[in-house]
Design a protein around this motif. Sequence first.
Motif, PDB file in Angstrom:
ATOM      1  N   PHE A   1       0.819  -1.213   0.000  1.00 33.43           N
ATOM      2  CA  PHE A   1       0.000   0.000   0.000  1.00 33.43           C
ATOM      3  C   PHE A   1       0.856   1.268   0.000  1.00 33.43           C
ATOM      4  N   ASN A   2       2.131   1.126  -0.352  1.00 32.39           N
ATOM      5  CA  ASN A   2       3.066   2.258  -0.344  1.00 32.39           C
ATOM      6  C   ASN A   2       2.996   3.001   0.992  1.00 32.39           C
ATOM      7  N   MET A   3       2.921   2.204   2.085  1.00 31.58           N
ATOM      8  CA  MET A   3       2.666   2.807   3.395  1.00 31.58           C
ATOM      9  C   MET A   3       3.846   3.601   3.949  1.00 31.58           C
ATOM     10  N   LYS A   4       5.050   3.307   3.524  1.00 29.94           N
ATOM     11  CA  LYS A   4       6.239   4.032   3.987  1.00 29.94           C
ATOM     12  C   LYS A   4       6.279   4.129   5.523  1.00 29.94           C
ATOM     13  N   SER A   5       6.122   2.988   6.168  1.00 32.59           N
ATOM     14  CA  SER A   5       6.094   2.960   7.630  1.00 32.59           C
ATOM     15  C   SER A   5       7.478   2.803   8.261  1.00 32.59           C
ATOM     16  N   ALA A   6       8.479   2.406   7.474  1.00 31.27           N
ATOM     17  CA  ALA A   6       9.812   2.173   8.031  1.00 31.27           C
ATOM     18  C   ALA A   6      10.447   3.478   8.489  1.00 31.27           C
ATOM     19  N   ARG A   7      11.094   3.417   9.641  1.00 26.69           N
ATOM     20  CA  ARG A   7      11.847   4.537  10.187  1.00 26.69           C
ATOM     21  C   ARG A   7      13.213   3.998  10.599  1.00 26.69           C
ATOM     22  N   VAL A   8      14.241   4.804  10.386  1.00 26.15           N
ATOM     23  CA  VAL A   8      15.602   4.369  10.675  1.00 26.15           C
ATOM     24  C   VAL A   8      16.326   5.475  11.436  1.00 26.15           C
ATOM     25  N   VAL A   9      17.069   5.088  12.455  1.00 27.21           N
ATOM     26  CA  VAL A   9      17.953   6.011  13.167  1.00 27.21           C
ATOM     27  C   VAL A   9      19.364   5.448  13.031  1.00 27.21           C
ATOM     28  N   VAL A  10      20.265   6.253  12.471  1.00 32.78           N
ATOM     29  CA  VAL A  10      21.671   5.857  12.335  1.00 32.78           C
ATOM     30  C   VAL A  10      22.427   6.496  13.492  1.00 32.78           C
ATOM     31  N   VAL A  11      23.044   5.653  14.322  1.00 33.36           N
ATOM     32  CA  VAL A  11      23.741   6.112  15.521  1.00 33.36           C
ATOM     33  C   VAL A  11      25.237   5.941  15.292  1.00 33.36           C
ATOM     34  N   LEU A  12      25.985   7.030  15.434  1.00 34.32           N
ATOM     35  CA  LEU A  12      27.425   7.018  15.157  1.00 34.32           C
ATOM     36  C   LEU A  12      28.215   7.580  16.343  1.00 34.32           C
ATOM     37  N   GLY A  13      29.519   7.346  16.325  1.00 37.03           N
ATOM     38  CA  GLY A  13      30.437   7.965  17.287  1.00 37.03           C
ATOM     39  C   GLY A  13      30.100   7.684  18.736  1.00 37.03           C
ATOM     40  N   GLU A  14      30.163   8.738  19.551  1.00 33.95           N
ATOM     41  CA  GLU A  14      29.919   8.597  20.988  1.00 33.95           C
ATOM     42  C   GLU A  14      28.511   8.098  21.289  1.00 33.95           C
ATOM     43  N   GLN A  15      27.550   8.483  20.451  1.00 32.23           N
ATOM     44  CA  GLN A  15      26.170   8.040  20.664  1.00 32.23           C
ATOM     45  C   GLN A  15      26.048   6.523  20.473  1.00 32.23           C
ATOM     46  N   HIS A  16      26.824   5.981  19.540  1.00 30.88           N
ATOM     47  CA  HIS A  16      26.859   4.527  19.321  1.00 30.88           C
ATOM     48  C   HIS A  16      27.385   3.832  20.579  1.00 30.88           C
ATOM     49  N   ASP A  17      28.483   4.336  21.130  1.00 29.07           N
ATOM     50  CA  ASP A  17      29.047   3.751  22.354  1.00 29.07           C
ATOM     51  C   ASP A  17      28.046   3.842  23.509  1.00 29.07           C
ATOM     52  N   LYS A  18      27.398   5.004  23.615  1.00 24.10           N
ATOM     53  CA  LYS A  18      26.414   5.213  24.679  1.00 24.10           C
ATOM     54  C   LYS A  18      25.247   4.234  24.541  1.00 24.10           C
ATOM     55  N   LEU A  19      24.827   3.982  23.293  1.00 24.96           N
ATOM     56  CA  LEU A  19      23.745   3.021  23.049  1.00 24.96           C
ATOM     57  C   LEU A  19      24.088   1.664  23.635  1.00 24.96           C
ATOM     58  N   TRP A  20      25.257   1.132  23.301  1.00 23.90           N
ATOM     59  CA  TRP A  20      25.598  -0.223  23.742  1.00 23.90           C
ATOM     60  C   TRP A  20      25.885  -0.293  25.233  1.00 23.90           C
ATOM     61  N   ASP A  21      26.429   0.775  25.816  1.00 29.55           N
ATOM     62  CA  ASP A  21      26.583   0.815  27.276  1.00 29.55           C
ATOM     63  C   ASP A  21      25.217   0.807  27.946  1.00 29.55           C
ATOM     64  N   SER A  22      24.273   1.540  27.368  1.00 28.18           N
ATOM     65  CA  SER A  22      22.914   1.579  27.926  1.00 28.18           C
ATOM     66  C   SER A  22      22.219   0.232  27.796  1.00 28.18           C
ATOM     67  N   ILE A  23      22.444  -0.448  26.675  1.00 27.66           N
ATOM     68  CA  ILE A  23      21.859  -1.785  26.493  1.00 27.66           C
ATOM     69  C   ILE A  23      22.415  -2.735  27.553  1.00 27.66           C
ATOM     70  N   PHE A  24      23.717  -2.676  27.794  1.00 25.88           N
ATOM     71  CA  PHE A  24      24.317  -3.514  28.841  1.00 25.88           C
ATOM     72  C   PHE A  24      23.651  -3.218  30.187  1.00 25.88           C
ATOM     73  N   ASP A  25      23.485  -1.936  30.498  1.00 26.41           N
ATOM     74  CA  ASP A  25      22.894  -1.536  31.782  1.00 26.41           C
ATOM     75  C   ASP A  25      21.458  -2.024  31.918  1.00 26.41           C
ATOM     76  N   VAL A  26      20.677  -1.935  30.843  1.00 30.53           N
ATOM     77  CA  VAL A  26      19.273  -2.362  30.884  1.00 30.53           C
ATOM     78  C   VAL A  26      19.172  -3.837  31.261  1.00 30.53           C
TER      79      VAL A  26
END
Length: 190
Positions: free
Chosen positions: A42-67
Amino acid sequence: MSIVNSLKERRSYYNISKNLPVDENKVIKLVEEATEFTPDAFNMKSARVVVVLGEQHDKLWDSIFDVFGGKVPREKIDSFKAGAGTILYFYDNSVVKGLQEKFPAYANNFPVWANQANGMLQSNIWVGLRELGIGASLQHYNPVIDDVVKKLFEVPENYILVAQMPFGGIVEEPAEKAKENISDRVVIKK
């Protein structure tokens, strides 16, 4: 490179580094173009993407470990953190709900179709990364990490996290895949 050769080269790379063989802007362009050109129902275009780079990438994985409170080994999390970035895949549930209301006869299918389109997008980007000489893997720490991801990156509440794709320079090639008997999964009828 043909599509089949590109698919053959796409593997799960767990030994990655922050050293990309291309400028990160090429990764961003790939993600943008793949998101634009990947089809969906239906050409819904529902996909959303966030590209995380640099310090934010490191922060993401540290936060995942903490969770996970240490329930996921630090070495495993650090193998993803060792990469240059992570692509977070979502679908916008408000788009799905809008189409469910507009086309009630298909209402039950729209979440399925949103996930199918997201899977195609993941595959397209994964193959595209490999064509750039970048290794990646697909991870599924959701729904446990949903709240922390939304808070870290100010993601709208109506976005549904589907997968995480850490990527980076290839440090080591994975072991050869065993050849399967494809006739177990593909049947030809004439």
